[in-house]
Design a protein around this motif. Structure first.
Motif, short mmCIF file in Angstrom:
data_model
loop_
_atom_site.label_atom_id
_atom_site.label_comp_id
_atom_site.label_asym_id
_atom_site.label_seq_id
_atom_site.Cartn_x
_atom_site.Cartn_y
_atom_site.Cartn_z
N ARG A 31 0.84 -1.22 0.00
CA ARG A 31 0.00 0.00 0.00
C ARG A 31 0.86 1.25 0.00
N SER A 65 -6.59 -5.86 -7.31
CA SER A 65 -7.41 -4.65 -7.24
C SER A 65 -6.84 -3.67 -6.21
N GLN A 66 -6.25 -4.17 -5.12
CA GLN A 66 -5.65 -3.29 -4.11
C GLN A 66 -4.41 -2.59 -4.66
N GLU A 67 -3.59 -3.31 -5.42
CA GLU A 67 -2.41 -2.70 -6.03
C GLU A 67 -2.83 -1.64 -7.05
N ASP A 125 -5.58 0.04 -7.04
CA ASP A 125 -6.09 1.17 -6.27
C ASP A 125 -4.93 2.08 -5.84
#
Length: 181
Positions: free
Chosen positions: A116, A151-153, A155
């Protein structure tokens, strides 16, 4: 907004799927940014120095590339990718000569926090990409990603670029339980 053939418009275009690596972002620029930011993140938490972490990230990514290329092979994608996160952090820490968290859950949490941190700070977009994304959105098109990154990467990368809110859904393999081939 229309697709044309010899006889005229065929269908209105209402949605666009865009890939990240190699399309919106330059992989050659991303790699050294990643290495620098991995060092920046881990030094205050686990010690050593930025150069050691950067080199460990390069070495471990190359080592784990076969793991990533093989894909989840019968496993749930998220469980498989979580295994990658833990291996990534543990192997880097071993190279650097410091201890990663002992428990898998703690190791996973720290690895995800590092991702993140890094993805929101990497600056590797091709020139004009942010403007192009905003222009497409301004035309009323629904934008989606179709990418090999989770999807988190996605984002994180798109948040760092300032265009994340232009996208309806960030389709990474974690959302469709299938690695991108």
């Amino acid at each position: 907004h229309s697709i044309f053939n010899a006889g005229g418009p065929v269908a209105a275009i209402t949605a666009v799927f865009v890939d990240d690596g190699g399309v919106m972002n330059d992989k050659a620029l991303r790699s050294p940014e990643w290495q620098r930011l991995v060092g920046e993140y881990f030094v205050p938490i686990l010690g050593a120095n930025q150069a050691a972490w950067a080199e460990a990230n390069r070495v471990v990514f190359e080592r784990l590339l076969r793991f990533l290329e093989a894909g989840p092979t019968g496993k749930n994608y998220t469980e498989w990718y979580n295994e990658y996160y833990v291996r990534w952090l543990r192997e880097m820490a071993a190279i650097v000569g410091t201890a990663a968290p002992i428990g898998d859950a703690e190791c996973l949490a720290l690895a995800i926090q590092a991702y993140r941190y890094v993805t929101r700070r990497v600056r590797s977009s091709f020139p004009g990409v942010e403007e192009a994304v905003l222009a497409l959105k301004g035309l009323g098109l629904r934008l989606y990603t179709a990418s090999g990154e989770t999807s988190q990467e996605l984002d994180g990368y798109l948040t760092g670029m300032g265009v994340q809110r232009s996208f309806v859904t960030l389709y990474g393999p974690d959302l469709v339980n299938q690695a991108k081939d």
